[in-house]
Design a protein around this motif. Structure first.
Motif, PDB file in Angstrom:
ATOM      1  N   ALA A   1       2.034  -8.303  -6.291  1.00  0.00           N
ATOM      2  CA  ALA A   1       2.563  -7.049  -6.639  1.00  0.00           C
ATOM      3  C   ALA A   1       1.693  -5.960  -5.809  1.00  0.00           C
ATOM      4  N   GLU A   2       1.202  -5.761  -4.860  1.00  0.00           N
ATOM      5  CA  GLU A   2       0.669  -5.761  -4.794  1.00  0.00           C
ATOM      6  C   GLU A   2       1.912  -4.723  -3.592  1.00  0.00           C
ATOM      7  N   ARG A   3       2.485  -5.811  -2.760  1.00  0.00           N
ATOM      8  CA  ARG A   3       3.226  -5.461  -1.789  1.00  0.00           C
ATOM      9  C   ARG A   3       4.723  -5.037  -2.130  1.00  0.00           C
ATOM     10  N   LEU A   4       5.025  -5.292  -3.428  1.00  0.00           N
ATOM     11  CA  LEU A   4       6.201  -4.346  -4.540  1.00  0.00           C
ATOM     12  C   LEU A   4       6.229  -3.742  -4.827  1.00  0.00           C
ATOM     13  N   SER A   5       4.940  -2.996  -4.450  1.00  0.00           N
ATOM     14  CA  SER A   5       4.533  -2.027  -5.816  1.00  0.00           C
ATOM     15  C   SER A   5       5.427  -0.706  -5.334  1.00  0.00           C
ATOM     16  N   SER A   6       6.455  -0.835  -4.665  1.00  0.00           N
ATOM     17  CA  SER A   6       7.277   0.071  -4.080  1.00  0.00           C
ATOM     18  C   SER A   6       8.609   0.449  -4.468  1.00  0.00           C
ATOM     19  N   THR A   7       9.094  -1.411  -4.887  1.00  0.00           N
ATOM     20  CA  THR A   7      10.525  -1.718  -5.117  1.00  0.00           C
ATOM     21  C   THR A   7      10.488  -1.640  -6.335  1.00  0.00           C
TER      22      THR A   7
ATOM     23  N   VAL B   1      14.296 -12.721  -9.412  1.00  0.00           N
ATOM     24  CA  VAL B   1      14.872 -11.456  -9.638  1.00  0.00           C
ATOM     25  C   VAL B   1      16.609 -11.314  -9.751  1.00  0.00           C
ATOM     26  N   PRO B   2      17.097 -10.689 -10.160  1.00  0.00           N
ATOM     27  CA  PRO B   2      18.771 -10.374 -10.417  1.00  0.00           C
ATOM     28  C   PRO B   2      19.147 -11.280  -8.974  1.00  0.00           C
ATOM     29  N   ARG B   3      20.556 -12.380  -9.402  1.00  0.00           N
ATOM     30  CA  ARG B   3      20.800 -12.316  -8.036  1.00  0.00           C
ATOM     31  C   ARG B   3      20.917 -11.078  -7.259  1.00  0.00           C
ATOM     32  N   ALA B   4      22.277  -9.961  -7.826  1.00  0.00           N
ATOM     33  CA  ALA B   4      22.423  -9.072  -7.290  1.00  0.00           C
ATOM     34  C   ALA B   4      20.977  -8.025  -6.537  1.00  0.00           C
ATOM     35  N   ARG B   5      20.387  -8.262  -7.231  1.00  0.00           N
ATOM     36  CA  ARG B   5      19.208  -7.530  -6.714  1.00  0.00           C
ATOM     37  C   ARG B   5      18.124  -8.238  -5.559  1.00  0.00           C
ATOM     38  N   PHE B   6      18.043  -9.510  -5.327  1.00  0.00           N
ATOM     39  CA  PHE B   6      17.535  -9.612  -4.079  1.00  0.00           C
ATOM     40  C   PHE B   6      17.639  -9.253  -2.951  1.00  0.00           C
ATOM     41  N   ALA B   7      18.568  -8.003  -2.641  1.00  0.00           N
ATOM     42  CA  ALA B   7      18.060  -7.187  -1.350  1.00  0.00           C
ATOM     43  C   ALA B   7      17.171  -6.005  -0.933  1.00  0.00           C
ATOM     44  N   GLU B   8      16.654  -6.189  -2.817  1.00  0.00           N
ATOM     45  CA  GLU B   8      16.229  -5.068  -3.275  1.00  0.00           C
ATOM     46  C   GLU B   8      14.113  -5.924  -2.609  1.00  0.00           C
ATOM     47  N   ILE B   9      14.712  -6.944  -2.611  1.00  0.00           N
ATOM     48  CA  ILE B   9      13.299  -7.703  -1.994  1.00  0.00           C
ATOM     49  C   ILE B   9      12.827  -7.891  -1.126  1.00  0.00           C
TER      50      ILE B   9
END
Length: 206
Positions: free
Chosen positions: A24-30, A60-68
């Motif tokens: 969660a810390e590493r994804l805080s700006s996602t 994660v929704p498949r279509a939003r994997f690029a955001e990860i």
């Protein structure tokens, strides 16, 4: 990773997973599109560790994997499934798991489930007639970590019924209220009719 699928044993040796808090810390700006899944989600729901975890899965929704992917520059991705791992994007259309790997040292830190969605509704991979809006699918801990509802986790765990899945079911059941137990029963009856957990669910009382 070499250009060949890794074996089950090779994959297991490479896992040094983060905790939900570390992820969660590493994804805080996602953007808020992801959630803790699988066994860790059950522990977050119950509020206590039921067992040790060798990996960490998020959905994660498949279509939003690029955001990860954008949240982890410099890392590498492999596709996981059927006990093997392939260099991304090999087999990505046939598998839903995607493993985040540190290229310098090689350990896997995170397993990302690329989940089917229709608009803002999650769609179950086992039965596409089972869907939920995202605001029903995701809960949050007191410190804001998103995680998937327990009935979704247990629906998927019901197929394998490994020892850890039985442990997770018994650990989580007392914390589930009647509506959650009822929804899980309905889903199990549809996807796994006659499943042994159905009797346990019907007999459970507070």
């Amino acid at each position: 990773m070499a250009g060949r699928p890794l074996s089950v044993e090779e994959c297991d040796q490479l896992w040094q997973a983060w905790t939900p808090a570390e992820a969660a810390e590493r994804l805080s700006s996602t953007p808020p599109c992801w959630y803790v899944a699988a066994g860790w989600a059950l522990d977050l729901f119950v509020g206590g560790l039921g067992r040790e975890h060798s990996d960490l899965e998020i959905g994660v929704p498949r279509a939003r994997f690029a955001e990860i992917v954008d949240a982890f520059p410099g890392y590498e991705w492999d596709v996981g499934g059927d006990g093997h791992g392939w260099p991304f994007p090999e087999e990505a259309d046939n598998q839903h798991q995607t493993w985040l790997r540190e290229p310098a040292t090689g350990p896997y830190r995170l397993d990302v489930f690329r989940e089917p969605h229709r608009g803002d509704r999650w769609v179950c991979r086992r039965d596409t007639s089972i869907t939920l809006p995202c605001d029903e699918l995701i809960l949050r801990t007191a410190d804001g970590i998103p995680y998937v509802i327990p009935e979704v986790v247990l629906l998927f765990k019901a197929k394998a019924r490994q020892a850890k899945d039985e442990t997770d079911f018994l650990h989580t059941l007392p914390a589930m209220d009647r509506p959650r137990r009822s929804r899980l029963s309905g889903w199990l009856s549809r996807v796994h009719p006659g499943h042994p957990w159905l009797e346990t669910l019907s007999n459970h009382r507070y």
